[in-house]
Enzyme design. Structure first.
Site, PDB file in Angstrom:
ATOM      1  N   ALA A   6       0.708  -1.375   0.032  1.00 28.47           N
ATOM      2  CA  ALA A   6      -0.106  -0.166  -0.046  1.00 28.47           C
ATOM      3  C   ALA A   6       1.082   1.283   0.213  1.00 28.47           C
ATOM      4  O   ALA A   6       0.572   2.345  -0.719  1.00 28.47           O
ATOM      5  CB  ALA A   6      -0.862  -0.008   1.176  1.00 28.47           C
ATOM      6  N   TYR A   7       1.898   1.107   0.841  1.00 24.21           N
ATOM      7  CA  TYR A   7       2.962   2.272   0.896  1.00 24.21           C
ATOM      8  C   TYR A   7       3.459   2.528  -0.580  1.00 24.21           C
ATOM      9  O   TYR A   7       3.617   3.533  -0.925  1.00 24.21           O
ATOM     10  CB  TYR A   7       3.844   2.145   2.112  1.00 24.21           C
ATOM     11  N   ALA A   8       4.102   1.368  -1.288  1.00 19.13           N
ATOM     12  CA  ALA A   8       4.808   1.703  -2.495  1.00 19.13           C
ATOM     13  C   ALA A   8       3.687   2.085  -3.358  1.00 19.13           C
ATOM     14  O   ALA A   8       4.127   3.001  -4.303  1.00 19.13           O
ATOM     15  CB  ALA A   8       5.165   0.209  -2.602  1.00 19.13           C
ATOM     16  N   SER A  32       1.193   4.037  -3.038  1.00 18.57           N
ATOM     17  CA  SER A  32       1.206   5.587  -2.911  1.00 18.57           C
ATOM     18  C   SER A  32       2.176   6.318  -3.294  1.00 18.57           C
ATOM     19  O   SER A  32       2.086   7.283  -3.890  1.00 18.57           O
ATOM     20  CB  SER A  32       0.665   6.144  -1.407  1.00 18.57           C
ATOM     21  N   LYS A  33       3.463   6.026  -3.226  1.00 20.88           N
ATOM     22  CA  LYS A  33       4.538   6.462  -3.674  1.00 20.88           C
ATOM     23  C   LYS A  33       4.816   6.411  -5.293  1.00 20.88           C
ATOM     24  O   LYS A  33       5.226   7.256  -5.586  1.00 20.88           O
ATOM     25  CB  LYS A  33       5.754   5.644  -3.083  1.00 20.88           C
TER      26      LYS A  33
END
Length: 255
Positions: A153-155, A157-158
């Protein structure tokens, strides 16, 4: 492009500057002669950073998920320095969670901070940046394109943040938009809220699949990352994308 080649006299707003990489970027920029507005939600930590940086740096409280707060923060920084030349967006949330456990609210919160907030900051500062052909830098992650299990999920968003930089660049070519993707970095608050049992389980997967080496090799500290960011800010050229990994010649902790 105004002020490129040196940070002396540059008017810089660093968002996410209360701790970690953002704080280190602000301090390193101030040490190079920039006027730095340290911005984040926690005033006491911002004021501590300003005390280290010294005048004319200032603290500007900002919640990037609140549009009104963003506008007020940019206005306050611009008023303090008589304008803005440079924006660094270093704020972000980095949950450790399996992708199937990320619900709609979690996705909304993640994108509000990691992507939408970045665009709101640039939007609020655009008049200043265009006037001086300034620079905006977004801090991304080297895991984009090969996300670590538990950090998908973090990746995601990035990855959206990187596309955001390209979108801004396409519509406002007089502003230099850069994305700086950083690898594994020690000294941040990222892991403080992580589930240690989940981290233990996923750590074995990361190692067996080679994810750790791809995002390394080894670890950097916040000051090393900040030094690289400062070099990008001071460059006489536009660097659309920079990927930053630890120097293999440097020993990793525990070696």
């Amino acid at each position: 492009m105004t002020g490129h080649g040196s940070l002396a006299g540059r008017r810089l707003l660093v968002v996410g500057a209360s701790s970690g990489v953002g704080r280190a970027i602000g301090l390193a920029s101030a040490a190079e002669g920039a006027m730095v507005a340290f911005s984040a939600r926690r005033r006491e930590l911002l004021e501590s950073a300003v005390e280290v940086a010294g005048a004319p740096s200032c603290a500007v409280v900002c919640d990037v998920t609140d549009g009104s707060s963003v506008v007020e923060a940019v206005q306050a920084a611009a008023s303090a320095f008589g304008g803005l030349d440079t924006i660094v967006y270093a704020t972000g949330v980095d949950p450790l969670v399996r992708i199937e456990n990320v619900d709609g609210d979690a996705w909304s919160d993640l994108f509000a901070t990691n992507v939408i907030g970045a665009s709101l900051i640039v939007r609020a500062a655009l008049t200043h940046l265009r006037a001086v052909r300034g620079r905006a830098v977004f801090i991304s992650a080297t895991s984009v394109g090969r996300p670590l299990p538990g950090m998908g999920a973090y990746a995601t968003s990035k990855a959206a943040l990187e596309e955001l930089a390209r979108a801004w660049r396409s519509e406002h070519p007089v502003v230099s938009f850069s994305t700086i993707a950083i690898g594994m970095t020690l000294g941040t608050e990222v892991t403080a809220a992580w589930d240690t049992d989940l981290l233990s389980d996923l750590g074995d997967v990361w190692g067996s699949r080679g994810y750790l080496f791809d995002n390394g090799p080894g670890y950097m500290d916040c000051e090393e990352v900040a030094a690289t960011v400062v070099s990008v800010l001071a460059a006489p050229t536009c660097l659309p994308y920079v990927s930053v990994l630890a120097n293999p010649a440097q020993p990793t902790p525990g070696e």
